[in-house]
Design a protein around this motif. Sequence first.
Motif, mmCIF file in Angstrom:
data_model
loop_
_atom_site.group_PDB
_atom_site.id
_atom_site.type_symbol
_atom_site.label_atom_id
_atom_site.label_comp_id
_atom_site.label_asym_id
_atom_site.label_seq_id
_atom_site.Cartn_x
_atom_site.Cartn_y
_atom_site.Cartn_z
ATOM 1 N N GLY A 1 -14.610 -32.142 59.769
ATOM 2 C CA GLY A 1 -13.250 -32.811 59.524
ATOM 3 C C GLY A 1 -13.144 -33.331 58.278
ATOM 4 N N THR B 1 -3.160 -31.798 63.724
ATOM 5 C CA THR B 1 -3.963 -32.423 62.430
ATOM 6 C C THR B 1 -3.169 -31.753 61.097
ATOM 7 O OG1 THR B 1 -5.457 -30.654 62.915
ATOM 8 C CG2 THR B 1 -6.304 -32.756 63.561
ATOM 9 N N LEU C 1 -6.404 -38.487 58.374
ATOM 10 C CA LEU C 1 -5.476 -38.178 59.670
ATOM 11 C C LEU C 1 -5.846 -39.312 60.551
ATOM 12 C CD1 LEU C 1 -5.743 -34.294 59.298
ATOM 13 C CD2 LEU C 1 -4.411 -35.910 57.998
ATOM 14 N N GLN D 1 0.301 -33.460 60.500
ATOM 15 C CA GLN D 1 -0.061 -35.026 59.693
ATOM 16 C C GLN D 1 -0.233 -34.723 58.383
ATOM 17 O OE1 GLN D 1 -2.888 -37.821 61.595
ATOM 18 N NE2 GLN D 1 -3.121 -36.386 63.313
ATOM 19 N N CYS E 1 -9.137 -34.570 52.260
ATOM 20 C CA CYS E 1 -8.591 -34.675 53.580
ATOM 21 C C CYS E 1 -9.887 -35.142 54.652
ATOM 22 C CB CYS E 1 -7.565 -33.605 54.223
ATOM 23 S SG CYS E 1 -6.870 -33.911 55.672
ATOM 24 N N TYR F 1 -10.683 -36.602 58.830
ATOM 25 C CA TYR F 1 -10.051 -37.341 60.074
ATOM 26 C C TYR F 1 -10.462 -38.719 60.126
ATOM 27 C CZ TYR F 1 -9.555 -32.324 61.422
ATOM 28 O OH TYR F 1 -9.124 -31.043 61.625
ATOM 29 N N HIS G 1 -2.086 -27.332 64.029
ATOM 30 C CA HIS G 1 -3.441 -27.657 63.944
ATOM 31 C C HIS G 1 -4.186 -26.968 62.876
ATOM 32 C CE1 HIS G 1 -3.760 -30.367 67.304
ATOM 33 N NE2 HIS G 1 -3.071 -29.412 68.370
ATOM 34 N N MET G 2 -5.125 -27.831 62.234
ATOM 35 C CA MET G 2 -6.016 -27.470 60.965
ATOM 36 C C MET G 2 -6.753 -25.807 61.115
ATOM 37 S SD MET G 2 -5.934 -28.879 58.050
ATOM 38 C CE MET G 2 -6.064 -30.489 58.334
ATOM 39 N N GLY H 1 -3.644 -39.530 66.030
ATOM 40 C CA GLY H 1 -3.710 -38.933 67.363
ATOM 41 C C GLY H 1 -3.610 -39.966 68.280
#
Length: 242
Positions: free
Chosen positions: A174, A91, A12, A94, A109, A111, A192-193, A15
Amino acid sequence: MISLSIDTAVILAAGLGRRLHPLTLVIPKSMLPIADKPILEYTIEWLRKNGVTDVIICTGYLSSMIENYFNDGSNLGINVMYAKADRLLGTAGQLKHAESLLDVDRFLCVYGDAIYNFDLKGMVDRHKESDSIATIALIPYRVRLPYGFICIDDEYMVTSWDEKPTIKGLINIGCYMMEKEFLSLIPNTPTHMNTVFMDAISKGRRISAYVVDEYAFNDIGDKRSYMKVYRKYLEMLGYDKI
C-alpha cells in the motif's frame, strides 16, 4: 531530514475498518493507538523524516477525529490538508477525490492503516529510472498452508501429494509513487486500487516495482495483526518491562 524530489503525499484513511470491529465502531482505524500514538501519526512522522512537507489525508468515516487531532499539521512540522468524502469510494476512489488538492506532477500515496519504516530515496530513484506512471512498493512474503495439496490427472488418478506447502511471493504494502497522470486512469466511481493498476497494465502503461525488506512494513489489517504490532511497539519503548 532526507532531501527528495517528492514533497507531497496522499494518505488514504477513509475506510470503515470492519475487520477491526468493535474497536473501529467508535474510532477510525488509522487512529487506533500503537503504544503512545495513533497509527496515522507514525505514518506522518515517517513521511516527514523522508522529506515530505505536504500531506493530504483522505477522510470519511469519523473524519472529525482525524481532523481535530492533526489540525493543520504544524505540531508535527508538516502541512496537512484534508479531502473528506461523504460516501465509501474504495482506495483508488479516495485518491481521485483528492485530485483537486494535488498541484504537483509526482507524489506518494500510502494507506493509513500501516506503519512503514524504509528509506524512500531508493523508491524515488527506482521510479525515475523506470520511466513508469507508477511504482509499487513490495515485500517478500511466505505462508505455509495448513493442508496437503493433492494433484490429479484427467482420469482422476492422484499424481502428487504436497503436504502443507509453503507459498512464496511478493505482496503489495500500500505504498505507491505516482505521476499525476495516473489519476486520469481512475474513474469517478467507487474503485479499488488493484482494478486501476490492472487496467493500466492492460493498456500498456509502465508499472514498476520496488522491493523492500519485510521488516520495513507493519500491517494492521485485523485484530490479530493489530495486537501483534501493538505488543512490538510496547517492547520497543520498554513498556513491557514495567
